[in-house]
Design an enzyme around this catalytic site. Structure first.
Site, mmCIF file in Angstrom:
data_model
loop_
_atom_site.group_PDB
_atom_site.id
_atom_site.type_symbol
_atom_site.label_atom_id
_atom_site.label_comp_id
_atom_site.label_asym_id
_atom_site.label_seq_id
_atom_site.Cartn_x
_atom_site.Cartn_y
_atom_site.Cartn_z
ATOM 1 N N THR A 11 87.957 45.446 52.745
ATOM 2 C CA THR A 11 89.051 46.232 53.342
ATOM 3 C C THR A 11 88.601 46.933 54.626
ATOM 4 O OG1 THR A 11 89.944 46.588 51.151
ATOM 5 C CG2 THR A 11 90.731 48.055 52.877
ATOM 6 N N ILE A 12 87.516 47.658 54.562
ATOM 7 C CA ILE A 12 87.053 48.424 55.720
ATOM 8 C C ILE A 12 86.254 47.541 56.684
ATOM 9 C CG2 ILE A 12 85.681 50.421 56.482
ATOM 10 C CD1 ILE A 12 88.291 51.126 54.925
ATOM 11 N N CYS A 141 88.482 58.299 53.633
ATOM 12 C CA CYS A 141 89.780 58.254 54.327
ATOM 13 C C CYS A 141 90.551 59.564 54.170
ATOM 14 C CB CYS A 141 90.609 57.084 53.818
ATOM 15 S SG CYS A 141 90.798 57.039 52.042
ATOM 16 N N ARG A 169 96.640 57.017 46.378
ATOM 17 C CA ARG A 169 97.187 55.708 45.997
ATOM 18 C C ARG A 169 96.295 55.097 44.890
ATOM 19 N NH1 ARG A 169 92.741 54.014 46.307
ATOM 20 N NH2 ARG A 169 91.743 52.841 47.966
ATOM 21 N N GLY A 196 87.394 68.384 49.224
ATOM 22 C CA GLY A 196 87.120 69.718 49.774
ATOM 23 C C GLY A 196 85.657 69.870 50.151
ATOM 24 N N HIS A 221 97.889 57.326 50.926
ATOM 25 C CA HIS A 221 97.680 58.609 50.245
ATOM 26 C C HIS A 221 98.654 59.622 50.853
ATOM 27 C CE1 HIS A 221 93.806 57.200 48.622
ATOM 28 N NE2 HIS A 221 93.347 56.992 49.831
HETATM 29 N N1 LIG Z 1 89.475 50.853 50.735
HETATM 30 C C1 LIG Z 1 89.684 52.096 51.146
HETATM 31 O O1 LIG Z 1 90.789 52.606 51.030
HETATM 32 C C2 LIG Z 1 88.579 52.875 51.759
HETATM 33 C C3 LIG Z 1 87.262 52.642 51.452
HETATM 34 N N2 LIG Z 1 86.276 53.429 51.990
HETATM 35 C C4 LIG Z 1 84.875 53.210 51.647
HETATM 36 O O2 LIG Z 1 84.409 52.054 52.363
HETATM 37 C C5 LIG Z 1 83.408 51.372 51.589
HETATM 38 C C6 LIG Z 1 83.845 49.931 51.394
HETATM 39 O O3 LIG Z 1 85.071 49.944 50.675
HETATM 40 P P1 LIG Z 1 86.077 48.710 50.726
HETATM 41 O O4 LIG Z 1 86.091 48.095 52.060
HETATM 42 O O5 LIG Z 1 87.345 49.207 50.143
HETATM 43 O O6 LIG Z 1 85.383 47.723 49.694
HETATM 44 P P2 LIG Z 1 85.746 46.205 49.417
HETATM 45 O O7 LIG Z 1 85.446 45.967 47.991
HETATM 46 O O8 LIG Z 1 87.090 45.870 49.941
HETATM 47 O O9 LIG Z 1 84.679 45.408 50.298
HETATM 48 C C7 LIG Z 1 83.309 45.466 50.022
HETATM 49 C C8 LIG Z 1 82.595 44.359 50.768
HETATM 50 O O10 LIG Z 1 81.209 44.438 50.484
HETATM 51 C C9 LIG Z 1 80.722 43.141 50.136
HETATM 52 N N3 LIG Z 1 79.586 43.240 49.215
HETATM 53 C C10 LIG Z 1 79.600 43.411 47.899
HETATM 54 N N4 LIG Z 1 78.349 43.432 47.434
HETATM 55 C C11 LIG Z 1 77.547 43.247 48.468
HETATM 56 C C12 LIG Z 1 76.152 43.117 48.617
HETATM 57 N N5 LIG Z 1 75.319 43.190 47.588
HETATM 58 N N6 LIG Z 1 75.659 42.903 49.852
HETATM 59 C C13 LIG Z 1 76.478 42.801 50.925
HETATM 60 N N7 LIG Z 1 77.815 42.905 50.819
HETATM 61 C C14 LIG Z 1 78.336 43.123 49.600
HETATM 62 C C15 LIG Z 1 81.885 42.452 49.518
HETATM 63 O O11 LIG Z 1 81.714 41.062 49.661
HETATM 64 P P3 LIG Z 1 82.281 40.051 48.559
HETATM 65 O O12 LIG Z 1 83.748 40.308 48.445
HETATM 66 O O13 LIG Z 1 81.966 38.718 49.154
HETATM 67 O O14 LIG Z 1 81.519 40.360 47.311
HETATM 68 C C16 LIG Z 1 83.038 42.967 50.378
HETATM 69 O O15 LIG Z 1 83.132 42.186 51.536
HETATM 70 C C17 LIG Z 1 83.259 52.201 50.301
HETATM 71 O O16 LIG Z 1 82.246 53.163 50.508
HETATM 72 C C18 LIG Z 1 84.618 52.895 50.196
HETATM 73 O O17 LIG Z 1 84.569 54.078 49.428
HETATM 74 C C19 LIG Z 1 86.557 54.402 52.911
HETATM 75 C C20 LIG Z 1 87.845 54.640 53.286
HETATM 76 C C21 LIG Z 1 88.958 53.931 52.696
HETATM 77 O O1 LIG Z 2 88.151 56.860 50.711
HETATM 78 C C1 LIG Z 2 89.086 56.654 49.944
HETATM 79 O O2 LIG Z 2 89.635 57.601 49.155
HETATM 80 P P1 LIG Z 2 89.064 59.089 48.962
HETATM 81 O O3 LIG Z 2 89.155 59.767 50.300
HETATM 82 O O4 LIG Z 2 90.004 59.715 47.982
HETATM 83 O O5 LIG Z 2 87.653 58.990 48.453
HETATM 84 C C2 LIG Z 2 89.589 55.271 49.754
HETATM 85 O O6 LIG Z 2 90.978 55.242 49.589
HETATM 86 C C3 LIG Z 2 88.852 54.633 48.598
HETATM 87 O O7 LIG Z 2 89.341 55.149 47.423
HETATM 88 P P2 LIG Z 2 88.955 54.491 46.007
HETATM 89 O O8 LIG Z 2 87.630 55.098 45.612
HETATM 90 O O9 LIG Z 2 90.067 54.915 45.101
HETATM 91 O O10 LIG Z 2 88.890 52.991 46.198
#
Ligand SMILES: NC(=O)C1=CN([C@@H]2O[C@H](COP(=O)(O)OP(=O)(O)OC[C@H]3O[C@@H](n4cnc5c(N)ncnc54)[C@H](OP(=O)(O)O)[C@@H]3O)[C@@H](O)[C@H]2O)C=CC1
Ligand SMILES: O=C(OP(=O)(O)O)[C@H](O)COP(=O)(O)O
Length: 338
Positions: A11-12, A141, A169, A196, A221
């Site tokens: 996603t990110i 986020c 969400r 917080g 959210h």
């Molecule tokens: N989604 C959200 O709303 C938000 C997320 N975040 C934060 O961003 C970070 C990523 O979240 P998000 O993008 O949602 O996660 P996703 O699960 O969508 O994506 C994670 C990615 O990491 C890859 N991955 C998994 N294991 C490994 C590994 N061992 N080595 C290298 N790559 C790996 C996955 O690849 P594969 O699919 O091929 O396994 C996938 O491409 C987290 O810290 C999350 O808390 C921050 C703000 C918002």
């Molecule tokens: O950064 C996020 O939320 P957060 O600010 O509530 O930790 C993203 O929406 C990831 O949330 P998740 O931990 O429910 O996948």
């Protein structure tokens, strides 16, 4: 031209990759996946990114799927000036040793604890803290959303304390295995939620306590914020400050933007990449100063608000721009952010 590796293309990660590619002072040298699914295929075949694998033992799986790989994550980071780690929170910490060994700088995401890097980042509130450093963490986020508006309000209102209820969400739109689907879940059930304390990592000295609930929606959210202020100030002054701040949008419920669904429809109208809404929308009608208290409600597009922050974090770590507002303006222009 600085070289950026994106470790984790979910996603990110996929949004950060496209945002890096949109800048004229940095380039994507590779992205990583562990599974040969549609995201891996589009990364290579549609976007033209070099694909590296996080689990070397799976090279054959990619070969069988006919997806070309350029090497392993360890290979990818050798060529990089900075790695943006967008792997799930459980994986990030174990990558730190690898980055240290390779002598490469790294940016983590909000799923990691502040303690992992000892430094957290928001482009408006504390860009300078990360300037020239080796590792930082872009706050989550929701924390980014809170910080953007609070750090705009604080200079004019002098915030005494903040209390906020975060409606989270249940999952991202593409996640099929997460809920809730028919309940409201205090999440976490304890108070405060992490948001917080997390704001305090990027806004020194602020008194902010949050509680959070998960609800059955995937779009955005939503935050309900109550702020005790020291300065005597009019509601209109708060509105003016928020309107001037880039990456914050004062929106009118009365113009048909009274819900997260309509806000996401608005993002489609704007024609953004992936229909993302990088800005934090604040409902104009909700902004209200009553005595020494300010109330407002806002929303957060969880998939995209942190993406421009990652670009500014790259410029800070690599000392590419010493002025945060110049970096913000450059990122905004390249991404079409209001
Ligand atoms: N989604 C959200 O709303 C938000 C997320 N975040 C934060 O961003 C970070 C990523 O979240 P998000 O993008 O949602 O996660 P996703 O699960 O969508 O994506 C994670 C990615 O990491 C890859 N991955 C998994 N294991 C490994 C590994 N061992 N080595 C290298 N790559 C790996 C996955 O690849 P594969 O699919 O091929 O396994 C996938 O491409 C987290 O810290 C999350 O808390 C921050 C703000 C918002
Ligand atoms: O950064 C996020 O939320 P957060 O600010 O509530 O930790 C993203 O929406 C990831 O949330 P998740 O931990 O429910 O996948």
């Amino acid at each position: 031209m600085k070289s950026v590796a994106i470790n984790g293309y979910g996603t990110i990660g996929k949004r950060v990759a496209d945002a890096v590619a949109a800048q004229d002072d940095m380039k994507v040298i590779g992205v990583s996946k562990t599974r040969p699914n549609y995201e891996a295929r589009t990364a290579v075949e549609e976007k033209g990114y070099d694909l590296y694998i996080g689990i070397p033992e799976r090279a054959n799986q990619f070969k069988e799927a006919g997806i070309e790989i350029a090497g392993t994550v360890e290979d990818m980071i050798q060529e990089a000036d900075v790695v943006v780690d967008c792997t799930p929170g459980t994986i990030g910490p174990q990558n730190l040793e690898m980055y240290k060994k390779a002598g490469v700088k790294a940016i983590y995401q909000g799923g990691e604890d502040h303690e992992l890097t000892g430094l957290s980042f928001n482009a408006i509130s504390n860009y300078d803290d990360s300037y020239g450093k080796d590792y930082t963490r872009v706050v989550s986020c929701n924390t980014t959303g809170l910080t953007r508006t609070l750090s705009t309000i604080d200079p004019i209102a002098d915030i005494k304390k903040v209390r906020a209820v975060m409606v989270r969400r249940g999952s991202d739109p593409s996640e099929v295995k997460k809920g809730p689907i028919n309940s409201i879940v205090p999440n976490p059930p304890k108070v405060p939620s992490h948001h917080g304390p997390d704001v305090k990592t990027v806004m020194e000295g602020i008194d902010v306590t949050t509680m959070a609930l998960l609800v059955p929606t995937t779009l955005m959210h939503q935050h309900n914020i109550m702020v005790e202020i020291n300065n005597e100030i009019e509601t209109q002054e708060i509105i003016d400050a928020l309107e001037k701040r880039s990456r914050v949008l004062v929106v009118d419920a009365g113009e048909g933007l009274g819900s997260t669904a309509e806000l996401m429809e608005y993002a489609k109208e704007l024609g953004r990449n992936r229909n993302d809404l990088y800005e934090i929308p604040v409902w104009r009608e909700s902004i209200n100063v009553v005595g020494n208290e300010l109330y407002y409600m806002q929303a957060v597009h969880q998939e995209s608000d942190v993406v421009p922050e990652n670009i500014d974090a790259i410029r800070a770590l690599l000392e590419m721009e010493s002025d945060n507002e110049k970096s913000i303006a450059k990122t905004n222009k390249a991404m079409g952010i209001l």
